[in-house]
Every structure is written in C-alpha cells, then in structure tokens.
Design a protein around this motif. Structure first.
Motif, mmCIF file in Angstrom:
data_model
loop_
_atom_site.group_PDB
_atom_site.id
_atom_site.type_symbol
_atom_site.label_atom_id
_atom_site.label_comp_id
_atom_site.label_asym_id
_atom_site.label_seq_id
_atom_site.Cartn_x
_atom_site.Cartn_y
_atom_site.Cartn_z
ATOM 1 N N SER A 181 83.626 56.483 61.485
ATOM 2 C CA SER A 181 85.069 56.645 61.291
ATOM 3 C C SER A 181 85.822 55.424 61.816
ATOM 4 O O SER A 181 86.836 55.007 61.240
ATOM 5 C CB SER A 181 85.560 57.914 61.991
ATOM 6 O OG SER A 181 85.303 57.864 63.388
ATOM 7 N N ARG A 184 85.679 52.693 59.213
ATOM 8 C CA ARG A 184 86.579 53.006 58.093
ATOM 9 C C ARG A 184 88.031 52.700 58.465
ATOM 10 O O ARG A 184 88.786 52.151 57.651
ATOM 11 C CB ARG A 184 86.430 54.474 57.687
ATOM 12 C CG ARG A 184 85.155 54.793 56.921
ATOM 13 C CD ARG A 184 85.222 56.146 56.259
ATOM 14 N NE ARG A 184 85.309 57.232 57.236
ATOM 15 C CZ ARG A 184 84.257 57.871 57.729
ATOM 16 N NH1 ARG A 184 83.031 57.545 57.336
ATOM 17 N NH2 ARG A 184 84.415 58.845 58.604
ATOM 18 N N GLU A 185 88.429 53.046 59.676
ATOM 19 C CA GLU A 185 89.804 52.815 60.110
ATOM 20 C C GLU A 185 90.103 51.320 60.219
ATOM 21 O O GLU A 185 91.187 50.862 59.825
ATOM 22 C CB GLU A 185 90.052 53.513 61.445
ATOM 23 C CG GLU A 185 90.036 55.034 61.346
ATOM 24 C CD GLU A 185 90.083 55.698 62.707
ATOM 25 O OE1 GLU A 185 90.314 54.989 63.707
ATOM 26 O OE2 GLU A 185 89.888 56.921 62.768
ATOM 27 N N CYS A 195 94.401 48.125 68.914
ATOM 28 C CA CYS A 195 93.589 49.259 69.350
ATOM 29 C C CYS A 195 93.795 49.494 70.844
ATOM 30 O O CYS A 195 94.325 48.637 71.552
ATOM 31 C CB CYS A 195 92.105 48.993 69.093
ATOM 32 S SG CYS A 195 91.685 48.570 67.385
#
Length: 246
Positions: A181, A184-185, A195
């Motif tokens: 995930s 993908r992000e 981040c």
C-alpha cells in the motif's frame, strides 16, 4: 594519483571531511547498551558529519556524541522526536528483500521470498526454498537459519532538505505488511512525497496473559512535498518500549 591540498597539512582540523556513503545519516530505533539491544522511545540519528549532527540536534533535540562503531557514522544524537516529517522521492526510495547475514556482515542469503535476487549469487533466479507462510518465515529467522525482512527507506528531512539524504534500515515484519500500500501511495503522488516517519507504539496481551509493548517504524504518506519547509514540531513519547525492530 589522488591530489591533495597541502595547505591543510599544517591545519588538518580545517580539512573538509569526506565520506564514502551516499547518505549523511541513519535513523535508528534502538541502541546497544552493555552488549544488549535496547529499544528507544524516540529516533536515534547517527552521522559522520558534525554539522549534520548539530543540525538534527537543533531540530529534534539531543546532543551529538561519539559512539563505538567501525562505520563512518561515528556520532549519535538521541533525539526527543518519535515523529519526523520527511520527503521521499517516490516508491523506488523504499526497497525490500529478505536477507540472512553471515559473520562477515554480508548477506549469505538474499531473496524476494520466492527466488534468490543477488545478481552475484550463482543461485540468482532460482527458488530460495524459504517457508511458504509468514509464521514459518518468522520462526526460521528467529532460529537464526532463515532470512528476515531487509527494508530500506531513503529520504530528506522536510525541515532541512539541504542536509542531504538519510536512510532507515528496518527488519520489521509489521513494516513489511505495509509495503504494497505504501508503494501504491507513493506512486500515486507522482513525485517527491511529504511523509511522516514515526515510531508507533504497539501494545497487546498474548493468549497466555503476557503484556507486550514495542514500537514499529511507520511511514505515512500525506501527499506532494511542498517546496517550503515548515517549522519542526517533534512528537515526544512518554511510553517505554521493551521490544522494537532497530
């Protein structure tokens, strides 16, 4: 033959320091005390550059001090921050493999969980023979005869991107579960991503009634990175972890 400036021969302390690593420092979740690994509540940052050490101490607290190591990052800063804003340059900045290291410090087994991946290994591309379930993989790694996650994140500090790239290396199985995930992000951002790199507290009670607490590294993607850095606001932890991946 390498060229040198003799003007520094009489004042060696003034000579600019050079380091072989592409990274100016490492983020670590623990340290060795009396030969035993100890988990920390906040990030420990190591570096070989005194200026970088001072900069991260000014941002996140702590004092640069020497620690015993054979590597270049001979200074450590025990910060007060368990959460730091960082800039990650896309999914390629987060890498994964399964690895088992030998006495020389080099991997004797490197795979993706299915096949050997080290191009210099004559077994490259062949089945690695690892157990099929994560539970069995964990058991083999704990017993010392199986690989564990070898994950690396490279990033710049949002509050001081000019310092250069830092790196986190983690063997966390929890972090492994978040990778697909996360990739993908980062791919969806399509460029440098803002981040948060944090040490997240995990607490639970086992079936036998034993209370367990540890901290796991977590990388949370917020969106495209701004060109302007915001003031650092360290997140301070008040809970002691008794186990955590370094």
């Amino acid at each position: 033959m390498a060229r040198t400036l003799r003007v520094f021969d009489t004042d060696p302390n003034a000579r600019p320091k050079t380091f072989a690593s592409d990274y100016v420092g490492r983020f670590r979740a623990g340290q060795q005390l009396n030969g035993r690994p100890v988990a920390l509540e906040a990030w420990r940052i190591t570096t070989g550059d005194p200026e970088v050490g001072k900069a991260v101490a000014d941002l996140y607290g702590g004092t640069p001090q020497p620690w015993e190591t054979s590597k270049e990052d001979s200074l450590e800063v025990l910060t007060g921050a368990d959460s730091v804003k960082v800039i990650v340059d896309g999914p390629d900045a987060v890498t994964f493999r399964m690895a088992l290291y030998g006495m020389t410090g080099k991997p004797i087994h490197a795979c993706d969980g299915v096949e050997f991946t080290d191009p210099e290994d004559p077994r490259h591309g062949q089945p690695c023979g690892c157990p099929t379930t994560v539970q069995e993989r964990k058991a083999a790694a704990k017993a010392g005869h199986g690989p564990k996650p070898d994950q690396r994140v490279e990033f710049r500090l949002h509050d001081a991107p000019e310092l250069g790239k830092f790196r986190l290396m983690t063997g966390s199985w929890d972090f492994m579960k978040s990778l697909e995930s996360l990739w993908r992000e980062l791919e969806a951002v399509g460029g440098p991503a803002l981040c948060t790199l944090s040490l997240e507290l995990v607490e639970f009670t086992t079936k036998s009634g034993v209370d367990v607490a540890y901290r796991k590294p977590v990388l949370t993607v917020h969106g495209p990175a701004s060109t302007e850095a915001a003031p650092a606001v360290p997140s301070l932890s008040q809970v002691t972890a008794d186990s955590a991946p370094f």
